[in-house]
Design a protein around this motif. Structure first.
Motif, short mmCIF file in Angstrom:
data_model
loop_
_atom_site.label_atom_id
_atom_site.label_comp_id
_atom_site.label_asym_id
_atom_site.label_seq_id
_atom_site.Cartn_x
_atom_site.Cartn_y
_atom_site.Cartn_z
N ASP A 120 0.84 -1.20 0.00
CA ASP A 120 0.00 0.00 0.00
C ASP A 120 0.87 1.25 0.00
O ASP A 120 2.06 1.20 0.32
N SER A 140 -4.30 10.86 -2.26
CA SER A 140 -4.80 9.57 -2.72
C SER A 140 -4.04 8.44 -2.03
O SER A 140 -2.85 8.58 -1.73
N SER A 141 -4.72 7.34 -1.80
CA SER A 141 -4.10 6.15 -1.22
C SER A 141 -4.56 4.93 -2.01
O SER A 141 -5.64 4.93 -2.60
N TRP A 142 -3.74 3.91 -2.02
CA TRP A 142 -4.13 2.67 -2.68
C TRP A 142 -3.52 1.47 -1.98
O TRP A 142 -2.53 1.59 -1.25
N THR A 144 -3.00 -3.01 -2.66
CA THR A 144 -3.20 -4.19 -3.50
C THR A 144 -3.04 -5.46 -2.69
O THR A 144 -2.39 -5.49 -1.63
N LYS A 158 -6.92 -4.34 -6.61
CA LYS A 158 -6.48 -3.04 -6.11
C LYS A 158 -7.67 -2.19 -5.68
O LYS A 158 -8.69 -2.13 -6.36
N SER A 160 -8.35 1.84 -4.61
CA SER A 160 -7.78 3.20 -4.63
C SER A 160 -8.83 4.18 -4.11
O SER A 160 -10.03 4.00 -4.34
N SER A 162 -9.44 8.66 -2.90
CA SER A 162 -8.94 10.02 -2.68
C SER A 162 -9.84 10.69 -1.65
O SER A 162 -11.05 10.42 -1.59
N TYR A 176 -13.61 6.55 -4.78
CA TYR A 176 -12.76 5.36 -4.70
C TYR A 176 -13.08 4.43 -5.86
O TYR A 176 -14.12 4.57 -6.53
N CYS A 178 -12.35 0.18 -7.56
CA CYS A 178 -11.98 -1.22 -7.35
C CYS A 178 -11.54 -1.80 -8.70
O CYS A 178 -12.16 -1.50 -9.72
N ASN A 245 -5.13 -2.59 5.24
CA ASN A 245 -5.12 -3.07 3.86
C ASN A 245 -5.28 -4.57 3.98
O ASN A 245 -4.31 -5.32 4.06
#
Length: 248
Positions: A120, A140-142, A144, A158, A160, A162, A176, A178, A245
């Motif tokens: 992440d 932003s964050s993500w 996987t 994944k 994601s 913001s 967000y 997917c 995550n």
């Protein structure tokens, strides 16, 4: 490519020894499962056919380095990889014999050449338009979750998002998404869809429902399928620190 798509890591995958192993590792204890059903769908039925199917998917996705890595596998590695898809007990044994380690933003569970992992990250701040007093900062964050063999990424999903923030506090979720970013596993269909997104307790959260349809050969030559679903959750503070995550 089949796309219709932890603690820190509870990988979705090979814990069900009878007919189903899902994408990325062990099925979470609270994953929703449906009963297997017979299918006449054409699927690879020999080790060579499994390898050919994986190679074709990797080639189609443009993953030339993974194609080269697949071609370099020795006989024992090829046997281990194909057994994972053709023999339910082999899939379950691989996960049962695994060990976990944390490497910065990565959490990786390994068993021989098999790997189930999570990674992440968050971006820096972006200021909105307007006066200095009215401008809202956003980032932003993500995160996987993935499954690999000998460094060859076979499946990855994944999440994601913001959000606006102030200091360490998330204020408002801006959006967000997917995605199934890779799936080259034989007998496996992966889908992902939005579940919920919100801000609570100063943290932004995005949840995606990941559904895995996993099949194995039966003695009658057909493929029996089981379907599993779980929620992939990503949560972060306003300063970008990832607090979750994982699978739920």
């Amino acid at each position: 490519m089949k796309q219709s798509t932890n603690g820190r890591i509870i990988p979705i995958g090979a814990a069900c020894a009878v007919v189903a192993a899902s994408v990325i590792g062990a099925v979470p204890a609270n994953a929703v499962a449906t009963a297997p059903a017979a299918s006449d769908e054409v699927a690879p039925r020999t080790p060579s056919a499994v390898l050919s199917a994986i190679r074709a998917e990797l080639t189609a996705s443009g993953a030339s380095s993974d194609v080269a890595a697949l071609d370099r596998l020795n006989a024992d590695q090829r046997r281990e990889l194909t057994s994972y898809f053709l023999e339910p007990d082999a899939a379950a044994a691989a996960l049962a014999d695994s060990a976990e380690r944390v490497l910065g933003p990565k959490t990786i569970r390994t068993s021989g050449d098999f790997e189930w992992g999570a990674v992440d990250a968050a971006s820096g701040a972006v200021l909105g338009e307007g006066s200095a007093e009215s401008r809202a900062a956003s980032r932003s964050s993500w995160g996987t979750q993935w499954f690999a063999f000998a460094g060859i990424r076979l499946t990855e999903t994944k999440v994601s998002m913001s959000y606006e923030y102030s200091g360490t506090t998330a204020k408002r979720l801006l959006g967000y998404s997917c995605a199934v970013t890779r799936n080259v596993q034989p007998f496996t269909e992966v889908q992902t869809s939005k579940s919920s997104g919100y801000v609570s307790g100063g943290q932004a959260t995005a949840k995606c429902k990941v559904t895995v349809k996993r099949g194995v050969l039966t003695p009658w030559g057909t493929v029996a399928w089981s379907t599993y679903s779980a929620i992939q959750r990503l949560s972060a503070k306003g300063n970008g620190a990832i607090t979750a995550n994982r699978w739920e």
